[in-house]
Design a protein around this motif. Structure first.
Motif, short mmCIF file in Angstrom:
data_model
loop_
_atom_site.label_atom_id
_atom_site.label_comp_id
_atom_site.label_asym_id
_atom_site.label_seq_id
_atom_site.Cartn_x
_atom_site.Cartn_y
_atom_site.Cartn_z
N PRO A 7 0.83 -1.20 0.00
CA PRO A 7 0.00 0.00 0.00
C PRO A 7 0.86 1.25 0.00
CG PRO A 7 -0.80 -1.59 1.62
CD PRO A 7 0.53 -2.08 1.15
N PRO A 8 0.46 2.29 -0.71
CA PRO A 8 1.22 3.54 -0.73
C PRO A 8 1.49 4.06 0.68
CG PRO A 8 -0.46 3.59 -2.43
CD PRO A 8 -0.73 2.36 -1.59
N GLY A 9 2.75 4.42 0.93
CA GLY A 9 3.13 4.93 2.24
C GLY A 9 3.59 3.89 3.22
N GLU A 10 3.56 2.60 2.82
CA GLU A 10 3.94 1.53 3.74
C GLU A 10 5.20 0.80 3.30
OE1 GLU A 10 0.68 -1.00 4.80
OE2 GLU A 10 -0.71 0.69 5.07
N VAL A 60 6.31 10.73 -1.71
CA VAL A 60 6.06 12.15 -1.49
C VAL A 60 6.86 12.97 -2.49
CG1 VAL A 60 6.30 14.06 0.14
CG2 VAL A 60 5.43 11.86 0.94
N GLY A 61 8.09 12.56 -2.73
CA GLY A 61 8.91 13.24 -3.73
C GLY A 61 8.33 13.11 -5.12
N LEU A 62 7.78 11.94 -5.44
CA LEU A 62 7.16 11.73 -6.74
C LEU A 62 5.95 12.64 -6.91
CD1 LEU A 62 6.74 10.19 -9.40
CD2 LEU A 62 5.51 8.43 -8.11
N LEU A 63 5.11 12.72 -5.89
CA LEU A 63 3.94 13.59 -5.96
C LEU A 63 4.35 15.04 -6.18
CD1 LEU A 63 1.84 12.01 -3.06
CD2 LEU A 63 1.31 11.92 -5.50
N GLY A 64 5.44 15.45 -5.55
CA GLY A 64 5.90 16.81 -5.70
C GLY A 64 6.49 17.10 -7.06
N ARG A 94 -5.01 7.97 0.49
CA ARG A 94 -5.49 9.24 1.04
C ARG A 94 -4.57 9.70 2.17
NH1 ARG A 94 -7.84 12.31 -2.09
NH2 ARG A 94 -7.36 13.61 -0.29
N ARG A 95 -4.10 8.77 2.98
CA ARG A 95 -3.18 9.12 4.07
C ARG A 95 -1.88 9.69 3.50
NH1 ARG A 95 -2.33 4.26 6.04
NH2 ARG A 95 -4.34 4.26 7.11
N LEU A 96 -1.39 9.07 2.44
CA LEU A 96 -0.16 9.55 1.80
C LEU A 96 -0.36 10.96 1.23
CD1 LEU A 96 2.71 9.06 0.54
CD2 LEU A 96 1.49 8.20 -1.48
N LEU A 97 -1.49 11.18 0.55
CA LEU A 97 -1.75 12.49 -0.04
C LEU A 97 -1.88 13.56 1.04
CD1 LEU A 97 -4.29 11.55 -2.86
CD2 LEU A 97 -1.85 12.04 -3.09
N ASP A 98 -2.49 13.22 2.16
CA ASP A 98 -2.58 14.16 3.27
C ASP A 98 -1.20 14.49 3.81
OD1 ASP A 98 -5.32 14.22 3.02
OD2 ASP A 98 -5.69 12.79 4.64
N GLN A 99 -0.36 13.47 3.91
CA GLN A 99 1.01 13.68 4.38
C GLN A 99 1.77 14.62 3.44
OE1 GLN A 99 3.33 10.08 4.58
NE2 GLN A 99 5.27 11.17 4.75
N ALA A 100 1.62 14.37 2.13
CA ALA A 100 2.31 15.20 1.14
C ALA A 100 1.79 16.63 1.21
CB ALA A 100 2.10 14.63 -0.26
N ARG A 101 0.47 16.80 1.41
CA ARG A 101 -0.12 18.13 1.47
C ARG A 101 0.39 18.88 2.70
NH1 ARG A 101 -4.86 16.47 1.11
NH2 ARG A 101 -4.91 16.45 -1.16
#
Length: 273
Positions: free
Chosen positions: A215-218, A224-228, A259-266
């Motif tokens: 799962p993403p983030g695990e 997070v770098g990729l999202l950025g 969703r947890r990963l996206l919140d972390q990135a945000r």
């Protein structure tokens, strides 16, 4: 990132489209991808054709569940591909609302591959579809720079590169590699996670990609770098095959973890600002 996550069919390829759509809606996904053509010889797929009762039913299910079709897959650009033969699946995908079709590069002759990619872009354009070239380390187009070259040389307005987080990492790439690529060539990404250890063979890489993602983030991928590094309007899909987990649970975990990963990135972006 664009609002609303998409669920890649490989996450639960054991589910036929109607069940996939319903479980995706239940978990919170805004859209899905559908495997309408096999990714491997005799591989699983769920073809659909405009005008059939099954196609009309699927269209009604998508509407009823409030789920969009993000993409269809999977076309292998092999040396002997008959591009025009895919007009039917492209028409069906567009009729269901798809925005793109995902393809792979499976031809060592770059000139021929580029010509086939360009031809497919022309056919897809008739149906309002984008063509996303996905690179995987065991295919002829195995890394980001190779995929970028093909798309640039084809020079089609509806041609782009699809970035899968696992394939980027396992092919030696890193998020920073995306920064210099024009935003119009990066329209979507697939998210998952994985352990830190790199597969030592292509066979091991295939097994990991199709059966052993996390799962993403695990895991250890720099998500997070990729999202950025992605364009702000890139679409995001979750591709997380974990067959040991029941499909409904797998889909719910995929949504919650992402969703947890996206919140972390945000939150990280807000701190930087």
């Amino acid at each position: 990132m664009t609002t609303g996550l998409s669920l890649a069919h490989l996450t639960a390829l054991d589910l036929p489209p109607p069940a996939l759509v319903r479980e995706a809606a239940r978990a919170g996904f805004a859209s899905v991808g559908l495997r309408v053509h096999p990714a491997t010889v005799n591989g699983p797929a769920y073809p659909t054709r405009v005008g059939t009762e099954a196609h009309r039913a699927l269209k009604q299910i998508l509407t009823g569940e409030g789920v969009r079709l993000n993409d269809i897959e999977f076309i292998q650009l092999t040396p002997d591909i008959d591009v025009r033969a895919f007009a039917g699946p492209l028409e069906a995908g567009a009729d269901l609302g798809a925005m793109s079709v995902i393809v792979s590069g499976d031809d060592d002759d770059n000139a021929r591959l580029t010509a086939h990619f360009a031809e497919l872009c022309d056919v897809a354009q008739r149906f309002g579809l984008r063509v996303d070239l996905e690179f995987m380390r065991w295919r002829a187009i195995g890394a980001l720079p190779q995929a970028e070259v093909i798309v640039r040389q084809a020079a089609k307005s509806n041609g782009a590169v699809l970035v899968d987080a696992l394939h980027l990492n396992r092919s030696g790439g890193k998020p920073g590699d995306l920064i210099s690529i024009p935003a119009q060539l990066l329209r979507g990404a697939q998210l998952c996670d994985a352990g830190a250890g790199l597969p030592t063979t292509d066979a091991a890489a295939i097994t990991e990609a199709r059966q052993a993602r996390l799962p993403p983030g695990e895991g250890a991928l720099p998500l997070v770098g990729l999202l950025g590094a992605l364009p702000a309007d890139a679409s995001l899909s979750v591709e997380m095959p974990m067959p040991a987990m029941e499909a409904p649970v797998r889909i719910a975990v995929a949504f919650t973890a992402t969703r947890r990963l996206l919140d972390q990135a945000r939150r990280g972006t807000l701190r930087q600002n």
